[in-house]
Scaffold this motif. Structure first.
Motif, PDB file in Angstrom:
ATOM      1  N   ILE A 164      -3.104   3.887  -1.979  1.00  0.00           N
ATOM      2  CA  ILE A 164      -3.068   3.217  -3.283  1.00  0.00           C
ATOM      3  C   ILE A 164      -2.649   1.768  -3.077  1.00  0.00           C
ATOM      4  O   ILE A 164      -1.578   1.500  -2.510  1.00  0.00           O
ATOM      5  CB  ILE A 164      -2.098   3.907  -4.249  1.00  0.00           C
ATOM      6  CG1 ILE A 164      -2.545   5.346  -4.504  1.00  0.00           C
ATOM      7  CG2 ILE A 164      -1.999   3.140  -5.558  1.00  0.00           C
ATOM      8  CD1 ILE A 164      -1.611   6.128  -5.394  1.00  0.00           C
ATOM      9  N   LEU A 165      -3.489   0.853  -3.525  1.00  0.00           N
ATOM     10  CA  LEU A 165      -3.092  -0.556  -3.599  1.00  0.00           C
ATOM     11  C   LEU A 165      -2.243  -0.695  -4.849  1.00  0.00           C
ATOM     12  O   LEU A 165      -2.714  -0.498  -5.970  1.00  0.00           O
ATOM     13  CB  LEU A 165      -4.327  -1.455  -3.673  1.00  0.00           C
ATOM     14  CG  LEU A 165      -4.065  -2.943  -3.958  1.00  0.00           C
ATOM     15  CD1 LEU A 165      -3.219  -3.578  -2.865  1.00  0.00           C
ATOM     16  CD2 LEU A 165      -5.381  -3.701  -4.125  1.00  0.00           C
ATOM     17  N   VAL A 166      -0.982  -1.017  -4.658  1.00  0.00           N
ATOM     18  CA  VAL A 166      -0.045  -1.078  -5.781  1.00  0.00           C
ATOM     19  C   VAL A 166      -0.334  -2.314  -6.622  1.00  0.00           C
ATOM     20  O   VAL A 166      -0.498  -3.416  -6.098  1.00  0.00           O
ATOM     21  CB  VAL A 166       1.401  -1.093  -5.270  1.00  0.00           C
ATOM     22  CG1 VAL A 166       2.391  -1.216  -6.424  1.00  0.00           C
ATOM     23  CG2 VAL A 166       1.681   0.169  -4.464  1.00  0.00           C
ATOM     24  N   GLU A 167      -0.415  -2.136  -7.943  1.00  0.00           N
ATOM     25  CA  GLU A 167      -0.641  -3.277  -8.824  1.00  0.00           C
ATOM     26  C   GLU A 167       0.519  -4.255  -8.686  1.00  0.00           C
ATOM     27  O   GLU A 167       1.671  -3.856  -8.544  1.00  0.00           O
ATOM     28  CB  GLU A 167      -0.787  -2.827 -10.272  1.00  0.00           C
ATOM     29  CG  GLU A 167       0.391  -2.061 -10.818  1.00  0.00           C
ATOM     30  CD  GLU A 167       0.115  -1.474 -12.189  1.00  0.00           C
ATOM     31  OE1 GLU A 167      -1.003  -1.624 -12.704  1.00  0.00           O
ATOM     32  OE2 GLU A 167       1.034  -0.837 -12.751  1.00  0.00           O
ATOM     33  N   SER A 168       0.191  -5.542  -8.732  1.00  0.00           N
ATOM     34  CA  SER A 168       1.250  -6.510  -8.426  1.00  0.00           C
ATOM     35  C   SER A 168       0.842  -7.908  -8.843  1.00  0.00           C
ATOM     36  O   SER A 168      -0.307  -8.187  -9.168  1.00  0.00           O
ATOM     37  CB  SER A 168       1.546  -6.500  -6.921  1.00  0.00           C
ATOM     38  OG  SER A 168       0.392  -6.918  -6.188  1.00  0.00           O
ATOM     39  N   MET A 175       0.851  -1.179   0.000  1.00  0.00           N
ATOM     40  CA  MET A 175       0.000   0.000   0.000  1.00  0.00           C
ATOM     41  C   MET A 175       0.890   1.233   0.000  1.00  0.00           C
ATOM     42  O   MET A 175       1.833   1.332   0.785  1.00  0.00           O
ATOM     43  CB  MET A 175      -0.904   0.021   1.245  1.00  0.00           C
ATOM     44  CG  MET A 175      -1.814  -1.176   1.391  1.00  0.00           C
ATOM     45  SD  MET A 175      -3.038  -1.307   0.068  1.00  0.00           S
ATOM     46  CE  MET A 175      -3.894   0.264   0.219  1.00  0.00           C
ATOM     47  N   ALA A 176       0.623   2.153  -0.892  1.00  0.00           N
ATOM     48  CA  ALA A 176       1.375   3.400  -0.957  1.00  0.00           C
ATOM     49  C   ALA A 176       0.492   4.532  -0.451  1.00  0.00           C
ATOM     50  O   ALA A 176      -0.723   4.558  -0.690  1.00  0.00           O
ATOM     51  CB  ALA A 176       1.820   3.680  -2.387  1.00  0.00           C
ATOM     52  N   LEU A 177       1.099   5.480   0.271  1.00  0.00           N
ATOM     53  CA  LEU A 177       0.383   6.658   0.744  1.00  0.00           C
ATOM     54  C   LEU A 177       0.880   7.868  -0.039  1.00  0.00           C
ATOM     55  O   LEU A 177       2.082   8.152  -0.079  1.00  0.00           O
ATOM     56  CB  LEU A 177       0.622   6.881   2.238  1.00  0.00           C
ATOM     57  CG  LEU A 177      -0.079   8.107   2.836  1.00  0.00           C
ATOM     58  CD1 LEU A 177      -1.595   7.951   2.777  1.00  0.00           C
ATOM     59  CD2 LEU A 177       0.387   8.347   4.269  1.00  0.00           C
TER      60      LEU A 177
END
Length: 436
Positions: free
Chosen positions: A311-315, A270-272
Motif C-alpha cells: 500500500i502506498l500510504v496517502e501523504s 509503503m505499508a505491507l
C-alpha cells in the motif's frame, strides 16, 4: 488748488483699486482640504474633498517609499470626488506598506488623506494532508500587523478562503473542469475525495481583492509488486516493487492530460499488509520507503502461507502535492518446511550394520515424516513413517544390506505453523549412506 484737487482724485482712485483687488483676492478659491476615502461599494473606493467649485483636480496615490502616481483627474465642472477600483490603489502583500491620497489643483499645494494600508495576504506555505482521499488544508494565523489601525478603509468583514478545483471533466480524457467549492471564513477546510488527479487553488479574498495563497496538486499512483511463489518456513523472503505517479499536465492552462510525475518519487511510505486466507481480514506486517527511482522492498520472515499486498500510504509529498492511497495487487507466498538436520548418525557402515537416520525440521510440530531411498531404478522408495516430536524424529536402527553408496531423504507432511499458517509438505535435501 485745482492741481491739488486733481492729485487727490488720483490718489483716491488708486486706494479704491487696491481695496477692490484685496477684496477679489480674499474671495479667491480656497485650498483643497478634508480629503477623505471611503468604500463606495465592494471593490471600489470613493475619494472626496472640500474645495470651491469650478477647479479641475489631479488625484494621486502616494505610497511610502515610492513616487506618487496619478490615478485620476476631475474636471472644473465636476464634483469634488472620484471613485476608483481597488486595483488603482495597488493592493499589497506587505502589511507595512501604507498609502495616502493627494488631491491637487494648479493654484494650491493640495491636501492629503489619512494613511491607510491596502493589505491582502500573499503566497503562504501550508502542509496539506490526505485522509481517506479527502485533502485537508490549514493555514496558520496571518502574522501580519496592522500598521494603520482603524484607518478609514479598514473593514470588519472577515477574509474568506475559496478552494478552486480544476479536474478532468467527466466523459473526457483531458478536458479541464473548474469548480469553486464553498468559501469559508475559517483558515482550514477540506476538499472532498475526487475520482482522479486534480489541482486546487486556495484563494483568499478581503476588501482589497483576491490573492492565491497556495496551489495543491493531487497525484494518482500505480503500484507494481513482485514476490516469490514460495519460500522456506522461517527464512527471509524479499518482496520488491515500484511506484509510478501521475498528475494533470498543466491545469492552469486548461490542459488536464494525465502525465507521469518523476520529480517526487523518493521517501514515500509503503505499508505491507497480510491476511491468512482470501476471506480473512488484512492486518499490518511492516513498512518501507521508496528510493529516488520509486523502488521499494520488504524483507520479512516466512511464517507460513499467506497473502500479501503493498500500500502506498496517502501523504503530503512536498512541492505542494498530495498522493492518494494506492493498493497494489495481491500476491500469495506459500511455505515449505525448513530442514535443520537430515542425515545418518553414522553415514559410513559395514555390511550387516544397522543405520539410524535422523531429521529435524521446522515448524516444530508432531506431524509425520517418511524416510525414503533412491532405488537402482532411480525412483524414490519409501521405507518407514515416523511421527515428529518437537520437530525431530529418528528412523531407529533398521536392516539395509546393500553395499555401495545410496541416497536417502525424508518426506515431511504438511503442517500448521505456530502462527496458525499452513506449511506445505516437502522434502529434505538428499543425504548418503555408504555400506562397505
Amino acid at each position: 488748488m485745482r492741481k491739488s484737487l486733481a492729485a487727490l482724485a488720483v490718489v483716491g482712485g488708486l486706494a479704491l483699486l487696491a481695496a477692490t483687488q484685496a477684496a477679489v483676492a480674499h474671495a479667491a478659491p480656497a485650498a483643497v482640504s478634508e480629503v477623505k476615502v471611503a468604500w463606495a461599494e465592494p471593490g471600489k473606493v470613493k475619494i472626496s474633498w472640500t474645495e470651491a467649485a469650478g477647479i479641475a483636480n489631479d488625484v494621486y496615490l502616494e505610497v511610502s517609499g515610492q513616487q506618487a502616481q496619478r490615478i485620476g483627474t476631475t474636471t472644473a465642472g465636476g464634483a469634488n470626488e472620484l471613485v476608483v477600483p481597488v486595483a488603482a490603489l495597488k493592493p499589497s502583500h506587505d502589511a507595512a506598506s501604507t498609502a495616502r491620497i493627494l488631491v491637487a489643483d494648479p493654484s494650491t499645494a493640495g491636501a492629503r488623506s489619512a494613511s491607510f494600508d491596502r493589505y491582502v495576504q500573499g503566497e503562504t506555505p501550508m502542509l496539506p494532508g490526505m485522509v481517506r482521499g479527502v485533502m485537508q488544508w490549514q493555514f496558520e494565523a496571518d502574522p501580519a500587523t496592522d500598521t494603520t489601525p482603524n484607518d478609514p478603509l479598514d473593514s470588519t468583514a472577515p477574509a474568506k478562503i475559496t478552494p478552486r478545483l480544476t479536474r478532468v471533466k467527466a466523459g473526457t480524457a483531458a478536458q479541464c473542469e473548474n469548480v469553486s467549492l464553498p468559501a469559508t471564513t475559517e483558515r482550514y477546510g477540506k476538499v472532498p475525495a475526487q475520482n482522479g488527479a486534480y489541482s486546487v487553488d486556495l484563494v483568499l479574498a478581503n476588501e482589497w481583492g483576491e490573492s492565491k495563497l497556495t496551489t495543491v496538486r493531487a497525484r494518482t499512483a500505480a503500484v507494481a509488486f513482485s514476490t516469490p511463489a514460495t519460500g522456506i518456513y522461517g527464512a527471509k523472503v524479499t518482496m520488491t516493487g515500484s511506484i509510478a505517479l501521475s498528475k494533470l499536465k498543466n491545469p492552469a492552462a486548461g490542459d488536464c492530460t494525465l502525465t507521469p510525475d518523476t520529480a517526487d518519487l523518493v521517501q514515500h511510505t509503503m505499508a505491507l499488509h497480510g491476511r491468512n486466507s482470501a476471506t480473512s481480514a488484512w492486518y499490518s506486517i511492516g513498512s518501507s520507503w521508496t528510493d529516488a527511482k520509486g523502488n521499494y522492498k520488504f524483507v520479512i520472515t516466512n511464517t507460513g502461507a499467506r497473502e500479501y499486498r503493498p500500500i502506498l500510504v496517502e501523504s503530503f509529498v512536498g512541492h505542494g502535492a498530495v498522493i492518494y492511497q494506492t493498493i497494489g495487487a495481491t500476491k500469495a507466498i506459500r511455505a515449505t518446511p525448513q530442514v535443520l538436520d537430515a542425515r545418518f548418525l553414522d553415514s559410513d557402515i559395514a555390511l550387516g550394520q544397522q543405520p539410524n537416520a535422523t531429521v529435524t525440521v521446522a515448524p516444530y510440530g508432531s506431524h509425520q515424516v517418511a524416510l525414503q531411498f533412491k532405488n537402482s531404478s532411480g525412483q524414490w522408495q519409501g521405507l518407514m513413517y515416523r511421527t515428529l516430536a518437537n520437530g525431530t524424529a529418528q528412523s531407529g536402527p533398521f536392516a539395509f544390506n546393500r553395499a555401495g553408496t545410496h541416497q536417502f531423504r525424508w518426506w515431511v507432511a504438511a503442517s500448521i505453523s505456530a502462527q496458525g499458517l499452513p506449511v506445505d509438505a516437502g522434502y529434505t535435501h538428499p543425504f548418503t549412506l555408504t555400506v562397505r
